[in-house]
Design a protein around this motif. Structure first.
Motif, PDB file in Angstrom:
ATOM      1  N   VAL A  17       1.335  -1.333   0.333  1.00 12.84           N
ATOM      2  CA  VAL A  17       0.124   0.199  -0.081  1.00 12.84           C
ATOM      3  C   VAL A  17       0.838   0.987  -0.169  1.00 12.84           C
ATOM      4  O   VAL A  17       0.621   2.191  -0.560  1.00 12.84           O
ATOM      5  CB  VAL A  17      -1.439   0.253   0.960  1.00 12.84           C
ATOM      6  N   LEU A  18       1.732   1.333   0.541  1.00 11.55           N
ATOM      7  CA  LEU A  18       2.851   2.025   1.302  1.00 11.55           C
ATOM      8  C   LEU A  18       4.268   2.482   0.027  1.00 11.55           C
ATOM      9  O   LEU A  18       3.745   3.472  -0.745  1.00 11.55           O
ATOM     10  CB  LEU A  18       3.753   2.474   2.397  1.00 11.55           C
ATOM     11  N   TYR A  19       3.792   1.115  -1.028  1.00 14.59           N
ATOM     12  CA  TYR A  19       4.812   1.721  -2.316  1.00 14.59           C
ATOM     13  C   TYR A  19       4.106   2.179  -3.583  1.00 14.59           C
ATOM     14  O   TYR A  19       4.086   2.785  -4.396  1.00 14.59           O
ATOM     15  CB  TYR A  19       4.989   0.228  -2.583  1.00 14.59           C
ATOM     16  N   CYS A  20       2.352   2.004  -3.287  1.00 17.74           N
ATOM     17  CA  CYS A  20       1.608   2.573  -4.769  1.00 17.74           C
ATOM     18  C   CYS A  20       1.635   3.806  -4.404  1.00 17.74           C
ATOM     19  O   CYS A  20       1.484   4.842  -4.929  1.00 17.74           O
ATOM     20  CB  CYS A  20       0.300   1.294  -4.281  1.00 17.74           C
ATOM     21  N   LEU A  21       1.237   4.562  -3.220  1.00 19.05           N
ATOM     22  CA  LEU A  21       1.070   5.844  -2.621  1.00 19.05           C
ATOM     23  C   LEU A  21       2.312   6.308  -2.986  1.00 19.05           C
ATOM     24  O   LEU A  21       2.238   7.536  -3.403  1.00 19.05           O
ATOM     25  CB  LEU A  21       0.823   5.745  -1.326  1.00 19.05           C
ATOM     26  N   THR A  22       3.022   6.393  -2.900  1.00 19.81           N
ATOM     27  CA  THR A  22       4.507   6.666  -3.391  1.00 19.81           C
ATOM     28  C   THR A  22       4.739   6.592  -4.784  1.00 19.81           C
ATOM     29  O   THR A  22       5.378   7.816  -5.295  1.00 19.81           O
ATOM     30  CB  THR A  22       5.939   5.898  -2.540  1.00 19.81           C
ATOM     31  N   ALA A  23       4.401   5.338  -5.552  1.00 18.32           N
ATOM     32  CA  ALA A  23       4.820   5.697  -6.497  1.00 18.32           C
ATOM     33  C   ALA A  23       4.337   6.727  -7.488  1.00 18.32           C
ATOM     34  O   ALA A  23       4.395   6.705  -8.363  1.00 18.32           O
ATOM     35  CB  ALA A  23       4.872   4.071  -6.602  1.00 18.32           C
ATOM     36  N   CYS A  24       3.022   7.009  -7.082  1.00 14.06           N
ATOM     37  CA  CYS A  24       2.003   8.104  -7.493  1.00 14.06           C
ATOM     38  C   CYS A  24       2.352   9.376  -7.081  1.00 14.06           C
ATOM     39  O   CYS A  24       0.870   9.333  -7.151  1.00 14.06           O
ATOM     40  CB  CYS A  24       0.826   7.296  -7.791  1.00 14.06           C
ATOM     41  N   SER A  25       2.530   9.233  -6.466  1.00 11.07           N
ATOM     42  CA  SER A  25       2.649  10.693  -5.453  1.00 11.07           C
ATOM     43  C   SER A  25       2.930  11.764  -6.358  1.00 11.07           C
ATOM     44  O   SER A  25       2.084  12.922  -5.823  1.00 11.07           O
ATOM     45  CB  SER A  25       4.052  10.710  -4.078  1.00 11.07           C
ATOM     46  N   ASN A  26       3.866  12.226  -7.528  1.00  9.31           N
ATOM     47  CA  ASN A  26       3.923  12.843  -8.219  1.00  9.31           C
ATOM     48  C   ASN A  26       2.626  13.221  -8.518  1.00  9.31           C
ATOM     49  O   ASN A  26       2.649  14.293  -9.147  1.00  9.31           O
ATOM     50  CB  ASN A  26       4.979  12.566  -9.304  1.00  9.31           C
ATOM     51  N   GLU A  27       1.543  11.880  -9.345  1.00  9.94           N
ATOM     52  CA  GLU A  27       0.542  12.268 -10.070  1.00  9.94           C
ATOM     53  C   GLU A  27      -0.539  12.825  -9.449  1.00  9.94           C
ATOM     54  O   GLU A  27      -1.545  13.817  -9.429  1.00  9.94           O
ATOM     55  CB  GLU A  27       0.073  10.917 -10.367  1.00  9.94           C
ATOM     56  N   LEU A  28      -0.549  12.230  -7.400  1.00  8.11           N
ATOM     57  CA  LEU A  28      -1.678  12.683  -7.115  1.00  8.11           C
ATOM     58  C   LEU A  28      -1.619  14.088  -6.311  1.00  8.11           C
ATOM     59  O   LEU A  28      -2.381  15.127  -6.641  1.00  8.11           O
ATOM     60  CB  LEU A  28      -1.632  11.981  -5.791  1.00  8.11           C
ATOM     61  N   LEU A  29       0.397  14.810  -6.454  1.00  7.06           N
ATOM     62  CA  LEU A  29       0.476  16.045  -6.130  1.00  7.06           C
ATOM     63  C   LEU A  29       0.229  17.103  -6.707  1.00  7.06           C
ATOM     64  O   LEU A  29      -0.501  17.810  -6.533  1.00  7.06           O
ATOM     65  CB  LEU A  29       2.044  15.805  -5.897  1.00  7.06           C
ATOM     66  N   GLN A  30       0.247  16.613  -8.991  1.00  4.18           N
ATOM     67  CA  GLN A  30      -0.098  17.788  -9.774  1.00  4.18           C
ATOM     68  C   GLN A  30      -2.035  17.446  -9.521  1.00  4.18           C
ATOM     69  O   GLN A  30      -2.491  18.732  -9.422  1.00  4.18           O
ATOM     70  CB  GLN A  30       0.481  16.967 -11.050  1.00  4.18           C
ATOM     71  N   LEU A  31      -2.388  16.399  -9.559  1.00  2.00           N
ATOM     72  CA  LEU A  31      -3.318  17.039  -9.484  1.00  2.00           C
ATOM     73  C   LEU A  31      -4.159  17.407  -8.203  1.00  2.00           C
ATOM     74  O   LEU A  31      -5.227  18.070  -8.014  1.00  2.00           O
ATOM     75  CB  LEU A  31      -4.469  15.392  -9.132  1.00  2.00           C
ATOM     76  N   ARG A  32      -3.744  17.371  -7.518  1.00  3.01           N
ATOM     77  CA  ARG A  32      -3.652  18.743  -5.863  1.00  3.01           C
ATOM     78  C   ARG A  32      -3.716  19.815  -6.516  1.00  3.01           C
ATOM     79  O   ARG A  32      -4.926  20.580  -6.031  1.00  3.01           O
ATOM     80  CB  ARG A  32      -2.907  17.651  -4.573  1.00  3.01           C
ATOM     81  N   GLN A  33      -2.679  20.021  -6.823  1.00  8.39           N
ATOM     82  CA  GLN A  33      -2.113  21.355  -7.188  1.00  8.39           C
ATOM     83  C   GLN A  33      -3.199  22.083  -8.329  1.00  8.39           C
ATOM     84  O   GLN A  33      -3.853  23.361  -8.146  1.00  8.39           O
ATOM     85  CB  GLN A  33      -0.607  21.403  -7.224  1.00  8.39           C
ATOM     86  N   SER A  34      -3.200  21.222  -9.263  1.00  7.74           N
ATOM     87  CA  SER A  34      -4.519  21.313  -9.990  1.00  7.74           C
ATOM     88  C   SER A  34      -6.165  22.052  -9.283  1.00  7.74           C
ATOM     89  O   SER A  34      -6.856  23.538  -9.888  1.00  7.74           O
ATOM     90  CB  SER A  34      -4.373  21.162 -11.376  1.00  7.74           C
TER      91      SER A  34
END
Length: 132
Positions: free
Chosen positions: A72-89
Motif C-alpha cells: 500500500v505504501l509503495y503504491c502511494l509513493t509510486a504515484c505521489s507526483n501524479e497525486l500532487l499534480q492533481l491536488r495542485q490543479s
C-alpha cells in the motif's frame, strides 16, 4: 425462538452461522452469556471455534500484514507526483469556486437577476453568431 434452542441448533450448523448468531446476540448480555456457556459446555463447538480462530489468525501474521502495508505504501509513493499534480490543479479550481460562491452570496436578489439576464443575453448573442 428461545435462545437455548437456537444455540443447540447452532452446534450442528457451520461455524460461520454460529459466528453470525453470536454477533447478533452480542447486543444483549444474556445472549452473550448463553453463547459463552454453550461454548464452555460443548467441547466439539469449542474445538471448531478454536480451529477457525487459528485459521483467521494465520491470515494476519505480522509478515503478511507488513507485506500488505508495504505494498500500500509503495503504491502511494509510486504515484505521489501524479497525486500532487492533481491536488495542485484542484486547489486553483477550488479557490475560483470559493471566490465565485462568495461573490454570489454577497449579491442582492436584484443583482443576481441582472447577472442572470446578462448571462442569457451573452449566450443568445453567441448562439446567433454561430448560426449566421
Amino acid at each position: 425462538m428461545h435462545a437455548t434452542s437456537a444455540l443447540h441448533q447452532q452446534t450442528s450448523s457451520s461455524i460461520d452461522q454460529y459466528i453470525i448468531s453470536a454477533a447478533a446476540a452480542a447486543a444483549a448480555a444474556p445472549g452473550v452469556a448463553q453463547h459463552l456457556l454453550t461454548v464452555l459446555t460443548n467441547p466439539e463447538l469449542a474445538a471448531k471455534l478454536s480451529a477457525a480462530g487459528r485459521q483467521t489468525a494465520l491470515q494476519y501474521t505480522p509478515d503478511k500484514v507488513m507485506d500488505h502495508l508495504e505494498s500500500v505504501l509503495y503504491c502511494l509513493t509510486a504515484c505521489s507526483n501524479e497525486l500532487l499534480q492533481l491536488r495542485q490543479s484542484c486547489i486553483s479550481d477550488l479557490q475560483q469556486a470559493c471566490a465565485k460562491a462568495s461573490e454570489a452570496c454577497s449579491r442582492t436578489p436584484q443583482q443576481q437577476q441582472q447577472q442572470q439576464l446578462q448571462a442569457l443575453q451573452q449566450q443568445l448573442k453567441q448562439h446567433l453568431q454561430q448560426h449566421q
